[in-house]
Design a protein around this motif. Structure first.
Motif, PDB file in Angstrom:
ATOM      1  N   ASN A  94      -8.123  17.412  -2.596  1.00 53.85           N
ATOM      2  CA  ASN A  94      -6.713  17.214  -2.935  1.00 53.85           C
ATOM      3  C   ASN A  94      -6.346  15.726  -2.883  1.00 53.85           C
ATOM      4  O   ASN A  94      -6.605  15.047  -1.891  1.00 53.85           O
ATOM      5  CB  ASN A  94      -5.831  18.005  -1.959  1.00 53.85           C
ATOM      6  N   PRO A  95      -5.738  15.198  -3.977  1.00 57.19           N
ATOM      7  CA  PRO A  95      -5.507  13.749  -4.035  1.00 57.19           C
ATOM      8  C   PRO A  95      -4.527  13.242  -2.972  1.00 57.19           C
ATOM      9  O   PRO A  95      -4.593  12.080  -2.574  1.00 57.19           O
ATOM     10  CB  PRO A  95      -4.963  13.538  -5.450  1.00 57.19           C
ATOM     11  N   ARG A  96      -3.597  14.104  -2.519  1.00 62.11           N
ATOM     12  CA  ARG A  96      -2.593  13.611  -1.575  1.00 62.11           C
ATOM     13  C   ARG A  96      -2.922  13.910  -0.116  1.00 62.11           C
ATOM     14  O   ARG A  96      -2.687  13.087   0.758  1.00 62.11           O
ATOM     15  CB  ARG A  96      -1.212  14.187  -1.925  1.00 62.11           C
ATOM     16  N   PHE A  97      -3.456  15.140   0.151  1.00 67.97           N
ATOM     17  CA  PHE A  97      -3.642  15.526   1.545  1.00 67.97           C
ATOM     18  C   PHE A  97      -5.093  15.832   1.900  1.00 67.97           C
ATOM     19  O   PHE A  97      -5.375  16.328   2.987  1.00 67.97           O
ATOM     20  CB  PHE A  97      -2.786  16.767   1.854  1.00 67.97           C
TER      21      PHE A  97
ATOM     22  N   ASN B  81     -10.268  12.157   0.819  1.00 63.36           N
ATOM     23  CA  ASN B  81      -9.538  10.895   0.870  1.00 63.36           C
ATOM     24  C   ASN B  81      -9.316  10.432   2.304  1.00 63.36           C
ATOM     25  O   ASN B  81      -9.235   9.229   2.567  1.00 63.36           O
ATOM     26  CB  ASN B  81      -8.206  11.018   0.135  1.00 63.36           C
ATOM     27  N   GLY B  82      -9.222  11.413   3.238  1.00 65.09           N
ATOM     28  CA  GLY B  82      -9.126  11.056   4.653  1.00 65.09           C
ATOM     29  C   GLY B  82     -10.339  10.260   5.104  1.00 65.09           C
ATOM     30  O   GLY B  82     -10.222   9.273   5.834  1.00 65.09           O
ATOM     31  N   VAL B  83     -11.516  10.677   4.633  1.00 64.43           N
ATOM     32  CA  VAL B  83     -12.757   9.964   4.974  1.00 64.43           C
ATOM     33  C   VAL B  83     -12.742   8.560   4.360  1.00 64.43           C
ATOM     34  O   VAL B  83     -13.068   7.577   5.024  1.00 64.43           O
ATOM     35  CB  VAL B  83     -13.993  10.763   4.499  1.00 64.43           C
ATOM     36  N   LEU B  84     -12.326   8.469   3.074  1.00 66.58           N
ATOM     37  CA  LEU B  84     -12.225   7.157   2.429  1.00 66.58           C
ATOM     38  C   LEU B  84     -11.279   6.245   3.221  1.00 66.58           C
ATOM     39  O   LEU B  84     -11.542   5.065   3.421  1.00 66.58           O
ATOM     40  CB  LEU B  84     -11.719   7.289   0.989  1.00 66.58           C
TER      41      LEU B  84
ATOM     42  N   SER C  69      -7.338   5.970  -1.977  1.00 63.78           N
ATOM     43  CA  SER C  69      -7.487   7.377  -2.340  1.00 63.78           C
ATOM     44  C   SER C  69      -7.922   7.523  -3.792  1.00 63.78           C
ATOM     45  O   SER C  69      -7.620   6.682  -4.628  1.00 63.78           O
ATOM     46  CB  SER C  69      -6.158   8.105  -2.148  1.00 63.78           C
ATOM     47  N   LEU C  70      -8.657   8.628  -4.064  1.00 66.24           N
ATOM     48  CA  LEU C  70      -9.083   8.916  -5.425  1.00 66.24           C
ATOM     49  C   LEU C  70      -8.481  10.245  -5.864  1.00 66.24           C
ATOM     50  O   LEU C  70      -8.223  11.117  -5.035  1.00 66.24           O
ATOM     51  CB  LEU C  70     -10.611   9.035  -5.490  1.00 66.24           C
ATOM     52  N   ASP C  71      -8.292  10.395  -7.170  1.00 66.23           N
ATOM     53  CA  ASP C  71      -7.913  11.693  -7.713  1.00 66.23           C
ATOM     54  C   ASP C  71      -9.213  12.389  -8.124  1.00 66.23           C
ATOM     55  O   ASP C  71      -9.599  12.392  -9.281  1.00 66.23           O
ATOM     56  CB  ASP C  71      -7.002  11.500  -8.931  1.00 66.23           C
ATOM     57  N   TRP C  72      -9.899  12.951  -7.104  1.00 61.57           N
ATOM     58  CA  TRP C  72     -11.280  13.423  -7.276  1.00 61.57           C
ATOM     59  C   TRP C  72     -11.490  14.290  -8.503  1.00 61.57           C
ATOM     60  O   TRP C  72     -12.337  14.009  -9.335  1.00 61.57           O
ATOM     61  CB  TRP C  72     -11.718  14.188  -6.028  1.00 61.57           C
ATOM     62  N   LEU C  73     -10.712  15.392  -8.588  1.00 61.67           N
ATOM     63  CA  LEU C  73     -10.961  16.358  -9.659  1.00 61.67           C
ATOM     64  C   LEU C  73     -10.151  16.041 -10.908  1.00 61.67           C
ATOM     65  O   LEU C  73     -10.399  16.576 -11.974  1.00 61.67           O
ATOM     66  CB  LEU C  73     -10.630  17.772  -9.182  1.00 61.67           C
TER      67      LEU C  73
ATOM     68  N   PHE D 290      -0.838  13.090   5.567  1.00 60.71           N
ATOM     69  CA  PHE D 290      -2.019  12.264   5.344  1.00 60.71           C
ATOM     70  C   PHE D 290      -2.000  11.089   6.308  1.00 60.71           C
ATOM     71  O   PHE D 290      -0.948  10.481   6.505  1.00 60.71           O
ATOM     72  CB  PHE D 290      -2.055  11.752   3.896  1.00 60.71           C
ATOM     73  N   PRO D 291      -3.110  10.717   6.920  1.00 57.70           N
ATOM     74  CA  PRO D 291      -4.429  11.377   6.870  1.00 57.70           C
ATOM     75  C   PRO D 291      -4.434  12.730   7.575  1.00 57.70           C
ATOM     76  O   PRO D 291      -3.606  12.958   8.450  1.00 57.70           O
ATOM     77  CB  PRO D 291      -5.325  10.381   7.604  1.00 57.70           C
TER      78      PRO D 291
END
Lengths: 305, 289
Positions: free
Chosen positions: A141-144, A148-151, A158-162, B57-58
């Protein structure tokens, strides 16, 4: 001796009776109706402009569905689909084989802890793809999302993975590796158990260390297993469907529309049954060629053993 | 250094003393194992978090606990019906697959009849056909035979398995021939040889075949998704996908549903994992032809 053997041959022995046909009949019937027949039928359908509501209204069009494969103006074109497939299959085969081989080497000793670690990796393979795809949708999920937490931990953006063209396929590959590597790892663990320790020991006496010993001694003895894993890996990735359906729906902008997904899309969403069948025939041909070459290669290997 | 008397056990211990590489390996294996478990553990964590913590977030790992999502998710769909359907379908598939694999594996391994080689080759060829290829023609066939949107179409195509036949055959080939000669002298026919002599010995491959077809049946999605329409006969994974379609933004509820629909598979796997972790799949799958 000879007389008893002759008299025994005279009587019909149970294991030589025609009951053999009866015993294989149920399985063969299932295969004939739901696998062999349909494969032939798929070829037939691919020659028609198939009417999915009323099969009788279908019109014979010859090879037209196949000619469409060469049409580069279609969106997406067959060429693009094959390119996307090749990306996915290549990454899965190379990444999957290397990762599972490394994991098998790491966990090759059967201590209690190693067995538990193998079970944990294999567990991912056992989980239903629908359920764990959903888990990963949330991770991506791009926001939560956790990804992205790991990044974020490493101070990255953050990335918009999918959702973005450049990362969608990579995200699916990471999920699929997570799901499939346990299975191929177990195959390699089985392979490692069959190879002789003597050669490795001799190499170690001669001063070969870690990587060298693996490359020159262990890997050559696993060739049969590597071929097997590469072939089943490429077939499975070529017709993979569920994770694409769940994670991206072939998007964004067809960036993740592989052959398996396109087949579904064309046949069941756009109701182009004939064209879908042509894609199925292409898929079948590729898989058959791969399986047959695996058979060939492993036969040759066994002969030289 | 302690002075030590060299007893056999002490000698064995020194020989098997943990090498420094061994500790490193075990440590690395634990890290890898945790990394593979992380997505599943994370899903459980989200299902037990407060909605406020989930949309933050995070991501928060040590937030408050909230157990209300399970009853809410459970009430949202006819899960009991989905479970019942899946258990019924998987049960039928397992029973049929075991029977057909046992019979065909026995015949291919031990009986002599004309065309045996060709029929076995045909079985192996079926393995080359990926399921996706069959979706289009089988959809047409299912509609023609009136099997569309029934339990039967979810069971019959999986009533036989190449993997199962192959595994059974490999097992029966290794049985000593005297076993069946003795049975023959006792006047046993083929059926008694199969069900009283061969089948009781074939428990290990039977468990593998059963597990394989059970997992396949429980996890199947595309097939029932395309071949059925009525909610009352659909299996659990299709139900889960429908739930996602309807409640796609309630991640507490979704992860709760993911957890309770996946738990049965995980529990069964944990009970039977010793059949997998030693690498039987590779060896018995006959990789070396």
């Amino acid at each position: 001796m000879t007389s008893t053997a002759a008299s025994r041959r005279h009587r019909r022995r149970p294991l030589n009776s025609a009951w053999g046909y009866v015993l294989v009949a149920p399985a063969m019937l299932v295969f004939a109706v739901f696998s062999i027949g349909p494969t032939v039928f798929a070829f037939g359908i691919s020659l028609f402009d198939w009417n999915y509501l009323n099969a009788a209204k279908s019109t014979f069009v010859g090879l037209e569905n196949y000619l469409r494969l060469a049409d580069l103006d279609r969106d997406p074109s067959f060429l693009q689909t094959m390119g996307v497939s090749l990306y996915f299959v290549g990454a899965m085969v190379i990444g999957g084989t290397v990762m599972s081989l490394a994991l098998a080497m790491l966990m090759r000793r059967a201590t209690k802890l190693m067995l538990a670690a193998r079970a944990s990796v294999f567990l991912a393979h056992v989980t239903p793809i629908v359920a764990t795809s959903l888990v990963w949708i949330w991770i991506y999920n791009p926001r939560f999302g956790l990804a992205n937490g790991v990044l974020h931990l490493f101070g990255m953006d953050s990335l918009d993975w999918l959702g973005s063209r450049s990362t969608a396929m990579i995200s699916i590959i990471v999920y699929t590796l997570w799901h499939e590597v346990g299975f191929t790892m177990i195959i390699f663990v089985g392979g490692l158990a069959t190879i002789s320790g003597e050669l490795s020991e001799a190499a170690r006496v001669d001063g070969a260390t870690g990587l060298k010993e693996f490359w020159y001694i262990t890997l050559p003895q696993l060739t049969g297993y590597v071929i097997f894993v590469v072939v089943i890996g490429s077939i499975a990735s070529l017709h993979a469907f569920t994770q694409f359906f769940m994670l991206t729906g072939g998007g964004p902008d067809h960036a993740t529309a592989t052959l398996g997904y396109q087949l579904y899309q064309q046949a069941f969403v756009f109701r182009k049954t004939g064209y879908g069948a042509a894609l199925a025939v292409v898929l079948f041909t590729i898989c058959a060629v791969l399986s047959l070459s695996q058979l060939r290669l492993s036969r040759r290997l066994n002969r030289t053993d | 250094m302690h002075p030590r008397t060299v007893t056999p056990t002490a000698a064995a211990r020194t020989r098997r003393r943990v090498r420094p590489g061994g500790v490193l390996r075990h440590g690395l294996a634990v890290v890898v194992a945790l990394a593979f478990l992380a997505p599943l553990l994370w899903s459980v964590r989200v299902s037990l978090a407060t909605p406020g913590d989930v949309y933050q977030f995070p991501p928060k790992i040590f937030g408050a606990w909230d157990f209300s999502h399970y009853p809410r998710a459970w009430a949202a769909r006819p899960w009991l019906r989905y479970f019942g359907n899946t258990v019924f379908i998987a049960g039928c598939v397992v029973a049929l697959t075991i029977t057909t694999s046992l019979m065909a594996g026995f015949a291919f391994a031990l009986m002599k009849f004309r065309g045996r080689g060709i029929l076995f080759g045909l079985c192996m060829a079926v393995m080359m056909v990926p399921q996706t290829v069959l979706l289009v023609p089988n959809f047409v066939i299912a509609q023609t035979l009136g099997l569309y949107d029934t339990y039967l179409i979810q069971i019959l195509p999986w009533a036989a398995s190449v993997f199962g036949i192959f595994l059974m055959r490999q097992f029966f080939v290794t049985l000593p021939g005297e076993l069946f000669e003795a049975a023959e002298l006792d006047g046993a026919g083929v059926w008694r040889m199969l069900f009283s002599v061969a089948a009781p010995l074939a428990r290990p491959p039977m468990i593998l075949v059963a597990l394989n077809s059970f997992m396949g049946s429980w996890n199947s999605f595309v097939w029932p998704y395309l071949m059925t329409r009525r909610e009352e006969i659909r299996p659990i994974e299709v139900g889960l996908q429908t739930f996602y379609g309807a409640e796609g933004t309630d991640w507490n509820g979704l992860t709760a549903a993911i957890t309770f629909t996946t738990l049965p598979v995980i529990v069964i796997f944990l009970f039977l994992q010793r059949y997998f972790v030693h690498g039987v799949y590779g060896v018995e799958g006959g990789v070396r032809g």
